[in-house]
Design a protein around this motif. Structure first.
Motif, PDB file in Angstrom:
ATOM      1  N   PRO A 163       0.764  -1.317   0.300  1.00 62.56           N
ATOM      2  CA  PRO A 163      -0.027   0.012   0.032  1.00 62.56           C
ATOM      3  C   PRO A 163       0.800   1.168   0.123  1.00 62.56           C
ATOM      4  N   GLY A 164       0.632   2.144  -0.721  1.00 64.05           N
ATOM      5  CA  GLY A 164       1.284   3.494  -0.891  1.00 64.05           C
ATOM      6  C   GLY A 164       2.843   3.330  -1.712  1.00 64.05           C
ATOM      7  N   ALA A 165       2.977   2.145  -2.420  1.00 64.23           N
ATOM      8  CA  ALA A 165       4.201   2.186  -3.170  1.00 64.23           C
ATOM      9  C   ALA A 165       4.416   2.865  -4.072  1.00 64.23           C
ATOM     10  N   ASP A 166       5.236   3.326  -4.466  1.00 65.15           N
ATOM     11  CA  ASP A 166       5.811   4.172  -5.742  1.00 65.15           C
ATOM     12  C   ASP A 166       5.788   3.207  -7.173  1.00 65.15           C
ATOM     13  N   VAL A 167       4.850   3.254  -7.747  1.00 63.92           N
ATOM     14  CA  VAL A 167       4.783   2.112  -8.799  1.00 63.92           C
ATOM     15  C   VAL A 167       6.014   2.308  -9.708  1.00 63.92           C
ATOM     16  N   ALA A 168       6.436   3.449 -10.190  1.00 66.12           N
ATOM     17  CA  ALA A 168       7.411   3.602 -10.861  1.00 66.12           C
ATOM     18  C   ALA A 168       8.965   3.336 -10.349  1.00 66.12           C
ATOM     19  N   ALA A 169       9.047   3.297  -9.082  1.00 63.04           N
ATOM     20  CA  ALA A 169      10.053   2.898  -8.357  1.00 63.04           C
ATOM     21  C   ALA A 169      10.151   1.493  -8.243  1.00 63.04           C
ATOM     22  N   VAL A 170       8.942   0.988  -7.945  1.00 63.23           N
ATOM     23  CA  VAL A 170       9.134  -0.452  -7.661  1.00 63.23           C
ATOM     24  C   VAL A 170       9.302  -1.135  -9.310  1.00 63.23           C
ATOM     25  N   THR A 171       8.577  -0.835 -10.011  1.00 60.88           N
ATOM     26  CA  THR A 171       8.737  -1.197 -11.388  1.00 60.88           C
ATOM     27  C   THR A 171      10.215  -1.061 -11.945  1.00 60.88           C
ATOM     28  N   THR A 172      10.938   0.255 -11.412  1.00 62.81           N
ATOM     29  CA  THR A 172      12.161   0.185 -12.106  1.00 62.81           C
ATOM     30  C   THR A 172      13.279  -0.907 -11.391  1.00 62.81           C
ATOM     31  N   GLU A 173      13.007  -0.900 -10.021  1.00 58.72           N
ATOM     32  CA  GLU A 173      13.992  -2.070  -9.396  1.00 58.72           C
ATOM     33  C   GLU A 173      13.534  -3.481  -9.898  1.00 58.72           C
ATOM     34  N   GLN A 174      12.334  -3.800 -10.206  1.00 58.71           N
ATOM     35  CA  GLN A 174      11.709  -4.919 -10.690  1.00 58.71           C
ATOM     36  C   GLN A 174      12.492  -5.153 -12.117  1.00 58.71           C
ATOM     37  N   ILE A 175      12.471  -4.348 -12.987  1.00 65.49           N
ATOM     38  CA  ILE A 175      12.888  -4.501 -14.394  1.00 65.49           C
ATOM     39  C   ILE A 175      14.549  -4.516 -14.204  1.00 65.49           C
ATOM     40  N   ARG A 176      15.229  -3.856 -13.392  1.00 65.22           N
ATOM     41  CA  ARG A 176      16.649  -4.015 -13.182  1.00 65.22           C
ATOM     42  C   ARG A 176      17.016  -5.243 -12.765  1.00 65.22           C
ATOM     43  N   GLU A 177      16.337  -5.882 -11.914  1.00 63.75           N
ATOM     44  CA  GLU A 177      16.850  -7.179 -11.259  1.00 63.75           C
ATOM     45  C   GLU A 177      16.320  -8.243 -12.214  1.00 63.75           C
ATOM     46  N   VAL A 178      15.392  -8.197 -13.214  1.00 57.95           N
ATOM     47  CA  VAL A 178      15.082  -9.139 -14.164  1.00 57.95           C
ATOM     48  C   VAL A 178      16.001  -9.090 -15.313  1.00 57.95           C
ATOM     49  N   VAL A 179      16.595  -7.689 -15.660  1.00 59.57           N
ATOM     50  CA  VAL A 179      17.798  -7.785 -16.769  1.00 59.57           C
ATOM     51  C   VAL A 179      19.023  -8.311 -16.186  1.00 59.57           C
ATOM     52  N   GLU A 180      19.386  -8.256 -14.832  1.00 62.10           N
ATOM     53  CA  GLU A 180      20.473  -8.421 -14.384  1.00 62.10           C
ATOM     54  C   GLU A 180      20.573 -10.142 -14.233  1.00 62.10           C
ATOM     55  N   ARG A 181      19.342 -10.600 -13.774  1.00 63.28           N
ATOM     56  CA  ARG A 181      19.448 -12.350 -14.001  1.00 63.28           C
ATOM     57  C   ARG A 181      19.316 -12.503 -15.522  1.00 63.28           C
ATOM     58  N   LEU A 182      18.902 -12.039 -16.221  1.00 64.59           N
ATOM     59  CA  LEU A 182      19.071 -12.391 -17.767  1.00 64.59           C
ATOM     60  C   LEU A 182      20.291 -12.348 -18.214  1.00 64.59           C
ATOM     61  N   VAL A 183      21.144 -11.573 -17.732  1.00 60.49           N
ATOM     62  CA  VAL A 183      22.460 -11.221 -18.266  1.00 60.49           C
ATOM     63  C   VAL A 183      23.316 -12.307 -17.506  1.00 60.49           C
ATOM     64  N   ALA A 184      22.951 -12.568 -16.155  1.00 56.41           N
ATOM     65  CA  ALA A 184      23.798 -13.664 -15.468  1.00 56.41           C
ATOM     66  C   ALA A 184      23.550 -15.143 -16.319  1.00 56.41           C
ATOM     67  N   ALA A 185      22.280 -15.295 -16.657  1.00 60.34           N
ATOM     68  CA  ALA A 185      22.100 -16.566 -17.305  1.00 60.34           C
ATOM     69  C   ALA A 185      22.421 -16.808 -18.681  1.00 60.34           C
ATOM     70  N   GLY A 186      23.305 -15.730 -19.135  1.00 59.08           N
ATOM     71  CA  GLY A 186      23.551 -15.652 -20.574  1.00 59.08           C
ATOM     72  C   GLY A 186      22.410 -15.496 -21.520  1.00 59.08           C
TER      73      GLY A 186
END
Length: 506
Positions: A163-186
Motif C-alpha cells: 500500500p502506498g508504493a511508488d509504482v515507477a520506483a518498484v517497476t524500475t527495481e523489478q526491471i533492473r533485477e530481471v535484466v541482471e538475472r537475464l545477463v547472468a543466465a546468458g
C-alpha cells in the motif's frame, strides 16, 4: 520422426525435468506438499474452482490439511525460482532481441476485512463498466513476449505492491533485477540488441528510462493523448543569432502538443503497413522530444538540476478496430533517438504484442485459479502466486511434448501451436514420464479439532485498506467529509463519503 525432431523433443524433455528439479529444490519448507499442489494444478481437468478440489486430484497424495499447511507455513526460495525462470529458453523477436512487457494485475479482495496489506486496485469493467478502485492485492508482472499471433508469454517475475508504493520506483527495481538475472543466465550478451521493455499507459516512461540508464534496455511506453512535450533547446549560436541583445540560454525548445497538429512540424519518419487485424497502420515519428520536468511528486527530492530525457514520440493510427469501437490514435514514447523506419515499425508492433500478456492474466485467473483461493495471509498469497507461475512455466516448456487431446467440436491444431489450456489437458500423460521428486506421504491421524459445540473466541484481527499519502503518512478523512458534520456552505447537503477502512468500493 526425423532425427532432428527427436533431438528437439529430448531437449524439451530435459528442460522440463531440469525446471521441475529446480522448483522442488527452491521449496525449503513443506516442499512435498507444495510440489504436489503444483502438480495437481497442472493435471486437474477443467478450470480450478477451489483449493479443496486440488486435494482430490490423484497427483496430490496428501490431505487438504497438508495443502493449506503448505500454503500457510511453507517456504519458497523465490530468488532461486527466479533464476530458474530466467535460465529457461525464452522467446525472442525477429531481430533476436528480448521484448519484455510489464503490467499490474489485481487479486481483488473487497470483502476480506481480516486480510492485511490490501491496497486500492484500479479496475475496469465491473458493475457498469466504469473505472473503480477495489481493495485487493496488486501484482506487478514481467513477461517475455513472443512474435506473431499467440497467447503464450514467458512470465519471469511477480512482485506484490505494498500500500502506498511508488509504482515507477518498484517497476524500475523489478526491471533492473530481471535484466541482471537475464545477463547472468546468458540470455543477453554484449553486442546483442538491447532488451525492449514495453509499458502501457499509467507508467512514467521517461522517469523509468532515466532510472535504468546504464542497463542494456530500451523503454517503450504509451502516453496520454493530452500530453505536451518539448523540443531540444536552440544552440548557443542559434540563440544569439535570434537574440542579438543576449539573455539566458533556454533549457527547453518549443512545445509539441499532442492535441494541436499545428505544433507538430515535419516528421522524422513515416511508415505505413497493411495488417490483417487492424487494416492499414500508419506511424509517424518525431525525434528528440522530452517532457518538461518540475520539482514536484517524484522529482521533489532530486539532487541537482532536473534532467533532459529525450526520446522519440510515435503516433500510431490504424484503419479499423476489431471490436468496432472508436478509432483513436495511440501515442508512444521510445527512449531511443535517431531511429530509422525499421526501428519505428519494431516499436509499434512490439506495443501491439504487449496485449498478449492479457491472455496470460486471463489464463492464470480463469483456468489456473490464481485469484480463486480466499487466503488470509498475504505471504500465503505470494506462495500460491509463485506456484501458479511455476505451473505456467512448465506448460510453456511442455508445448512440443504433449499430444493434442482436442474435443470433438474443436479444430485440430498445428504442431507446437497448442494453446496453454490444451497443453494443460495433455500434461498428465507427460507427468507420468517425468515423475515426481516429492516423497511419499507419511501415515497420520487427523487432529481432534475444536470441541463439538464450542465457539471460536479468538477473533481474527481486522485491517483497514492501506492508503498512504505521498509524504508517507497514513490517509485520514478530512473533518468536513465525515458523516454527520455540518455543511460548509448554507444550503449544501452533506453526502457521506466511502470509508477507506471498510470493505466498500470507493
Amino acid at each position: 520422426m526425423s532425427l532432428v525432431h527427436q533431438g528437439v523433443l529430448r531437449d524439451a524433455f530435459a528442460e522440463v525435468a531440469h525446471f521441475r528439479s529446480e522448483l522442488y529444490a527452491s521449496m525449503t519448507a513443506r516442499g512435498d506438499a507444495l510440489f504436489e499442489l503444483c502438480d495437481a494444478l497442472l493435471c486437474t481437468d477443467g478450470p480450478v474452482r477451489t483449493l479443496v478440489d486440488l486435494a482430490l486430484a490423484p497427483e496430490h497424495r496428501r490431505g487438504h490439511g497438508a495443502l493449506y499447511g503448505g500454503l500457510n507455513q511453507g517456504r519458497i526460495d523465490v530468488a532461486r525460482l527466479r533464476r530458474a525462470l530466467a535460465g529457461v529458453p525464452l522467446p525472442r523477436a525477429a531481430d533476436g532481441r528480448l521484448v519484455l512487457a510489464v503490467d499490474v494485475s489485481p487479486w481483488l479482495r473487497p470483502d476480506a476485512g481480516t486480510c492485511a496489506d490490501r491496497a486500492f486496485c484500479h479496475t475496469y469493467g465491473r458493475g457498469e463498466g466504469k473505472h473503480q478502485m477495489v481493495p485487493g492485492w496488486p501484482y506487478s508482472v514481467v513477461a517475455a513476449l513472443e512474435t506473431g499471433r499467440t497467447s503464450w508469454t514467458a512470465v519471469l517475475d511477480a512482485v506484490r505492491l505494498e500500500p502506498g508504493a511508488d509504482v515507477a520506483a518498484v517497476t524500475t527495481e523489478q526491471i533492473r533485477e530481471v535484466v541482471e538475472r537475464l545477463v547472468a543466465a546468458g540470455q543477453w550478451k554484449p553486442g546483442e540488441p538491447d532488451v525492449l521493455v514495453v509499458l502501457d499507459a499509467g507508467y512514467d516512461s521517461p522517469r523509468i528510462a532515466y532510472l535504468l540508464a546504464g542497463l542494456p534496455v530500451e523503454i517503450l511506453g504509451r502516453l496520454r493523448s493530452d500530453r505536451v512535450m518539448r523540443r531540444p533547446a536552440a544552440s548557443r549560436a542559434e540563440f544569439f543569432t535570434a537574440n542579438p541583445k543576449g539573455g539566458r540560454l533556454p533549457k527547453h525548445g518549443g512545445e509539441f502538443v499532442f492535441g494541436a497538429p499545428a505544433t507538430w512540424g515535419a516528421e522524422q519518419a513515416v511508415t505505413s503497413t497493411d495488417t490483417r487485424l487492424y487494416g492499414k497502420a500508419t506511424a509517424q515519428a518525431w525525434d528528440r522530444l522530452h517532457p518538461r520536468l518540475t520539482r514536484r511528486a517524484a522529482w521533489l527530492d532530486h539532487d541537482g538540476p532536473l534532467p533532459i530525457i529525450e526520446g522519440t514520440v510515435i503516433r500510431l493510427v490504424v484503419e479499423k478496430l476489431p471490436s468496432g469501437g472508436v478509432n483513436k490514435p495511440v501515442w508512444l514514447w521510445w527512449s531511443g533517438t535517431g531511429g530509422a523506419i525499421d526501428d519505428i515499425d519494431r516499436c509499434w508492433q512490439a506495443f501491439l504484442r504487449r496485449f498478449d500478456v492479457e491472455h496470460t492474466f486471463r489464463l492464470l485467473k480463469q483456468t489456473l485459479g490464481w485469484t480463486r483461493p480466499r487466503l488470509r495471509d498475504s505471504e500465503a498469497a505470494d506462495r500460491w502466486t509463485w506456484l501458479v507461475l511455476a505451473a505456467h512455466a512448465q506448460l510453456r516448456l511442455a508445448r512440443p511434448l504433449v499430444r493434442d487431446l482436442r474435443r470433438p467440436w474443436e479444430r485440430p491444431a498445428e504442431p507446437n501451436r497448442l494453446t496453454p489450456a490444451r497443453v494443460r489437458r495433455g500434461f498428465r500423460n507427460l507427468w507420468a514420464k517425468t515423475g515426481t521428486p516429492a516423497g511419499a506421504p507419511k501415515p497420520t491421524r487427523p487432529g481432534p479439532g475444536r470441541p463439538l459445540g464450542s465457539k471460536n473466541r479468538q477473533l481474527a484481527t481486522r485491517y483497514d485498506v492501506g492508503r498512504v499519502l505521498a509524504t508517507g503518512e497514513p490517509y485520514t478523512r478530512p473533518a468536513h467529509h465525515k458523516k454527520g458534520t455540518k455543511p460548509r456552505r448554507t444550503g449544501e447537503t452533506t453526502r457521506p463519503m466511502p470509508n477507506p477502512g471498510r470493505e466498500t468500493v470507493p
